[in-house]
Design a protein around this motif. Structure first.
Motif, PDB file in Angstrom:
ATOM      1  N   THR A  82       1.756  10.274  -1.320  1.00  0.00           N
ATOM      2  CA  THR A  82       3.231  10.115  -1.476  1.00  0.00           C
ATOM      3  C   THR A  82       3.819  11.527  -2.027  1.00  0.00           C
ATOM      4  O   THR A  82       2.901  12.265  -2.544  1.00  0.00           O
ATOM      5  N   CYS A  83       5.056  11.841  -2.179  1.00  0.00           N
ATOM      6  CA  CYS A  83       5.549  12.803  -2.584  1.00  0.00           C
ATOM      7  C   CYS A  83       6.886  12.459  -3.163  1.00  0.00           C
ATOM      8  O   CYS A  83       7.170  11.196  -3.123  1.00  0.00           O
ATOM      9  N   LYS A  84       7.628  13.409  -3.862  1.00  0.00           N
ATOM     10  CA  LYS A  84       8.751  13.317  -4.671  1.00  0.00           C
ATOM     11  C   LYS A  84       9.778  14.170  -4.073  1.00  0.00           C
ATOM     12  O   LYS A  84       9.571  15.168  -3.213  1.00  0.00           O
ATOM     13  N   LYS A  85      11.001  13.694  -4.110  1.00  0.00           N
ATOM     14  CA  LYS A  85      12.165  14.468  -3.677  1.00  0.00           C
ATOM     15  C   LYS A  85      12.148  15.732  -4.025  1.00  0.00           C
ATOM     16  O   LYS A  85      12.518  16.816  -3.388  1.00  0.00           O
ATOM     17  N   ASP A  87       9.503  17.636  -4.554  1.00  0.00           N
ATOM     18  CA  ASP A  87       8.340  18.470  -4.187  1.00  0.00           C
ATOM     19  C   ASP A  87       8.685  19.499  -3.146  1.00  0.00           C
ATOM     20  O   ASP A  87       9.485  19.395  -2.414  1.00  0.00           O
ATOM     21  N   VAL A 106       8.276   9.115   0.334  1.00  0.00           N
ATOM     22  CA  VAL A 106       9.215   9.709  -0.625  1.00  0.00           C
ATOM     23  C   VAL A 106       9.372   8.708  -1.610  1.00  0.00           C
ATOM     24  O   VAL A 106       9.987   7.570  -1.520  1.00  0.00           O
ATOM     25  N   ASP A 108      10.836   7.949  -5.552  1.00  0.00           N
ATOM     26  CA  ASP A 108      11.961   8.237  -6.722  1.00  0.00           C
ATOM     27  C   ASP A 108      12.044   7.279  -7.306  1.00  0.00           C
ATOM     28  O   ASP A 108      12.394   5.975  -7.101  1.00  0.00           O
TER      29      ASP A 108
END
Length: 143
Positions: A82-85, A87, A106, A108
């Protein structure tokens, strides 16, 4: 540039299924929404996995058409990258390239905030390059 800039353009909409739904259900969603992956969520809406068109193809290749009646949970990727906003897009692009996957949810505040695809990332990168190129042209013309 960050992942939030991609989500600002594309929006936070995410197609989800439960791990108990079938691969046939997934194929219908992929077709209906013209997407390449859906997120599997538990009863609380938490990310449980991701299932892509590649996963469906592999399942059918191994199990024949009967595999379409099998549960998503059997074939989904459970350890989802996953990633974050916040990133950086370049960082996410590298993860996708190295991991050979095309979709990244994503997250959050522990909740699903969207999903980005390699197509979203490439489109954004091309737009940035074009903007930089125009700025360079304007700079040279003014000089």
């Amino acid at each position: 540039m960050t992942v939030s800039s991609i989500l600002a353009d594309k929006g936070p909409d995410v197609v989800t299924v439960s791990p108990e739904e079938t691969l046939l259900d997934v194929t219908k969603l992929l077709d209906k929404h013209k997407i390449g992956a859906v997120l599997a969520t538990d009863s609380n809406g938490k990310l449980a996995g991701i299932i892509s068109e590649r996963d469906v193809v592999r399942a059918v290749a191994r199990g024949g058409p009967e595999a379409l009646g099998e549960a998503v949970g059997t074939h989904m990727t459970k350890k989802v990258v996953t990633c974050k906003k916040e990133d950086r897009v370049n960082s996410v692009m590298m993860q996708m390239t190295e991991g050979k996957f095309r979709h990244v949810p994503v997250i959050d505040g522990g909740k699903i905030a969207g999903i980005i695809s390699i197509g979203d990332v490439v489109r954004r990168r091309i737009a940035d390059i074009e903007t930089e190129w125009r700025a360079m042209q304007d700079y040279i013309a003014a000089g």
